[in-house]
Design an enzyme around this catalytic site. Structure first.
Site, PDB file in Angstrom:
ATOM      1  CG  ASP A 191     -16.232  47.627  72.976  1.00  0.00           C
ATOM      2  OD1 ASP A 191     -16.382  48.433  72.044  1.00  0.00           O
ATOM      3  OD2 ASP A 191     -15.208  46.938  73.112  1.00  0.00           O
ATOM      4  CG  HIS A 243     -14.884  49.354  69.290  1.00  0.00           C
ATOM      5  ND1 HIS A 243     -14.839  49.635  70.632  1.00  0.00           N
ATOM      6  CD2 HIS A 243     -14.175  50.320  68.661  1.00  0.00           C
ATOM      7  CE1 HIS A 243     -14.116  50.733  70.819  1.00  0.00           C
ATOM      8  NE2 HIS A 243     -13.705  51.174  69.632  1.00  0.00           N
TER       9      HIS A 243
END
Length: 146
Positions: free
Chosen positions: A13, A15
């Site tokens: 990920d 983000h």
């Protein structure tokens, strides 16, 4: 003395917005924050917790694959002799429509607290203070000393 927490985004990920907001809120609340950034492996979380004497590890994930990324995480922490609080939060499952079911899954995996992507950082901080047995006075004292 500020309490140290490890913060990062697990797995593949990338983000960053959520952990940036959490880092600012935790720092403002008087915590010493070690932000590992994005695409962090389980081993990096464990190594940082050990190196910094952390009392809590906060795992973020927004791309929906947190279960796979967190599988075996608590076994790793145990094998490293780490007794830390573990929190996980974000958009933890693809197509997540029943968060209570998701929460239960992560609790069964060993996480002390599980938050959805809509959780206010102040709510997580309040839980962290309770879990670390910090009184408001201690939190304010930490903020003044740092």
């Amino acid at each position: 003395m500020p309490r140290t927490v490890i913060l990062g985004v697990i797995g593949s990920d990338a983000h960053v917005v959520g952990i940036t907001i959490l880092e600012q809120a935790l720092s403002a609340a008087g915590f010493e924050v070690v932000n590992l950034g994005v695409q962090t492996s389980q081993a990096e979380f464990a190594d940082a917790a050990k190196a910094h004497g952390a009392e809590a590890v906060l795992v973020s994930s927004l791309y929906g694959h947190a279960r796979q990324d967190c599988e075996g995480f608590h076994d790793l922490l145990d094998s490293e002799g780490l007794d830390v609080l573990t929190y996980v939060g974000g958009n933890l499952a693809v197509g997540q429509d029943d968060f209570e079911s998701t929460r239960e899954t992560f609790r069964e995996m060993g996480f002390d607290r599980v938050f959805d992507a809509e959780t206010d950082p102040e709510d997580a901080i309040a839980d962290l203070r309770r879990d670390l047995n910090l009184t408001t006075t201690e939190g304010e004292q930490v903020r003044v000393d740092s």
